[in-house]
Motif scaffolding. Sequence first.
Motif, short mmCIF file in Angstrom:
data_model
loop_
_atom_site.label_atom_id
_atom_site.label_comp_id
_atom_site.label_asym_id
_atom_site.label_seq_id
_atom_site.Cartn_x
_atom_site.Cartn_y
_atom_site.Cartn_z
N ILE A 6 0.88 -1.34 0.17
CA ILE A 6 -0.02 -0.04 -0.08
C ILE A 6 0.92 1.29 -0.05
N GLU A 7 0.50 2.03 -0.89
CA GLU A 7 1.22 3.34 -0.87
C GLU A 7 0.39 4.67 -1.13
N VAL A 8 1.01 5.69 -0.42
CA VAL A 8 0.12 6.88 -0.46
C VAL A 8 1.22 7.90 -1.16
N ALA A 9 0.57 8.86 -1.98
CA ALA A 9 1.28 9.88 -2.75
C ALA A 9 0.47 11.10 -3.04
N PRO A 10 0.88 12.06 -2.83
CA PRO A 10 0.21 13.51 -3.21
C PRO A 10 0.21 13.57 -4.75
N LEU A 11 -0.74 13.98 -5.16
CA LEU A 11 -0.77 13.90 -6.91
C LEU A 11 0.46 14.56 -7.32
N ALA A 12 1.04 15.65 -6.72
CA ALA A 12 2.18 16.25 -7.53
C ALA A 12 3.40 15.44 -7.67
N TYR A 13 3.33 14.30 -6.85
CA TYR A 13 4.60 13.32 -6.80
C TYR A 13 4.17 12.22 -7.93
N MET A 14 3.15 12.12 -8.77
CA MET A 14 2.89 11.16 -9.68
C MET A 14 3.43 11.25 -11.02
N ARG A 15 4.04 12.76 -11.19
CA ARG A 15 4.40 12.96 -12.58
C ARG A 15 5.68 11.94 -12.86
N GLY A 16 5.70 11.44 -14.14
CA GLY A 16 6.78 10.82 -14.50
C GLY A 16 6.70 9.03 -14.16
N ARG A 17 5.75 8.65 -13.45
CA ARG A 17 5.65 7.39 -13.09
C ARG A 17 4.71 6.53 -13.89
N THR A 18 4.93 5.45 -13.75
CA THR A 18 3.99 4.40 -14.70
C THR A 18 3.67 3.03 -13.69
N LEU A 19 2.53 3.06 -13.41
CA LEU A 19 2.16 2.10 -12.26
C LEU A 19 1.66 0.88 -12.84
N ASN A 20 2.30 -0.30 -12.93
CA ASN A 20 1.68 -1.52 -13.42
C ASN A 20 1.19 -2.40 -12.26
N HIS A 21 0.20 -3.23 -12.58
CA HIS A 21 -0.28 -4.16 -11.51
C HIS A 21 -0.71 -3.46 -10.23
N SER A 22 -1.47 -2.27 -10.37
CA SER A 22 -1.70 -1.39 -9.24
C SER A 22 -3.16 -1.05 -9.44
N PHE A 23 -3.95 -0.93 -8.14
CA PHE A 23 -5.10 -0.39 -8.10
C PHE A 23 -4.99 0.94 -7.51
N ILE A 24 -5.35 1.88 -8.19
CA ILE A 24 -5.13 3.23 -7.78
C ILE A 24 -6.33 4.08 -7.82
N ILE A 25 -6.30 4.74 -6.67
CA ILE A 25 -7.47 5.54 -6.35
C ILE A 25 -7.25 7.04 -6.22
N LEU A 26 -7.84 7.90 -7.02
CA LEU A 26 -7.55 9.30 -6.78
C LEU A 26 -8.87 9.92 -6.47
N ASP A 27 -8.76 10.49 -5.05
CA ASP A 27 -9.80 10.98 -4.21
C ASP A 27 -9.92 12.25 -4.24
N GLU A 28 -10.99 13.10 -4.19
CA GLU A 28 -11.07 14.39 -4.03
C GLU A 28 -10.64 15.12 -5.59
N ALA A 29 -10.98 14.16 -6.55
CA ALA A 29 -10.39 14.81 -7.93
C ALA A 29 -11.14 15.66 -8.36
N GLN A 30 -12.15 16.73 -7.75
CA GLN A 30 -12.66 17.91 -8.32
C GLN A 30 -11.64 18.81 -8.10
N ASN A 31 -10.58 18.71 -7.27
CA ASN A 31 -9.47 19.62 -6.71
C ASN A 31 -8.42 19.31 -7.82
#
Length: 312
Positions: A208-233
């Motif tokens: 289980i990994e947590v990450a702020p949206l700003a830290y996602m740039r440049g990554r590629t996530l394989n075999h993962s279940f990714i949840i983006l919460d509060e996406a209106q922001n």
Amino acid sequence: MKSESISFSPADNKRLSSLCGTLDENLRQIEVAIGVSISRRGEHFVVKGERARLAIAALERFYKQTEGRELDIEEIQLGLVELLSPGRREEHQEGPSLMTRKANLHGRTPRQAEYLESIQKHDITFGIGPAGTGKTYLAVASAVDAIEREWVKRIVLVRPAVEAGERLGFLPGDMVQKVDPYLRPLYDALYDLMGFDRVGRLFESGAIEVAPLAYMRGRTLNHSFIILDEAQNTTPEQMKMFLTRMGFGSRAVITGDVTQVDLAKGQKSGLNEAVAVLRKVPGIAFTFFQSEDVVRHPLVQLIVNAYQAYEK
């Protein structure tokens, strides 16, 4: 004013006590949620109000559940959500069963069941609607189910830290500690569905990994279940960046409430743009929740309705 009555005979004081709750708290929940008044004398109940028949159905349902056990307030509130849901489904149409430690977890409203089905059938699913409709909780439950069945290798929880302007450097601690306050709803759901100890072990192993949206740039996530919460922001650029992080064998769920955007005035929400851009793209599902899907204290649905009426 309509009036209906019902008696539960022969009288069983233990079951009647469980039905009514401490100081008749369960009856008060039914009154508030349905908009009726309930009076009781022993095993005899009288209900007054336009929806008295529905309240009688609620009393019958909850009395059946008291056989051999005590009812708790959560069961009453969840049962009321199901009873009040327009076009509610029968018990066998509650959506897929999920492998979590909560054995009775299922869609409480038709849209919740649809949402769970969409998550299992699509690689990208959007859950959009007001607070309390189960968008985040059911997404986390689906993620837990996927990792328990070994469909994915890890869960990645992402949230825009808008309150800190995505500039988290001034906050104390490491990256996880900096974003902890923003991810607390996701943590709470994980602890509820997996238990504190198991969640702790999965964090330690990196499953289980947590990450702020700003830290996602440049990554590629394989075999993962990714949840983006509060996406209106998210901004449109951030949303596009997030959606293009998906790798092989991954699944993403994006949740948000378009009525609660915290971005700077005049800044367009990436969630609103995503709905317009991706609505007809194959493989992407959208579930739009309404106030009747609120699965919280019965007053929450009334509050949502009141605000919607005021804003109109």
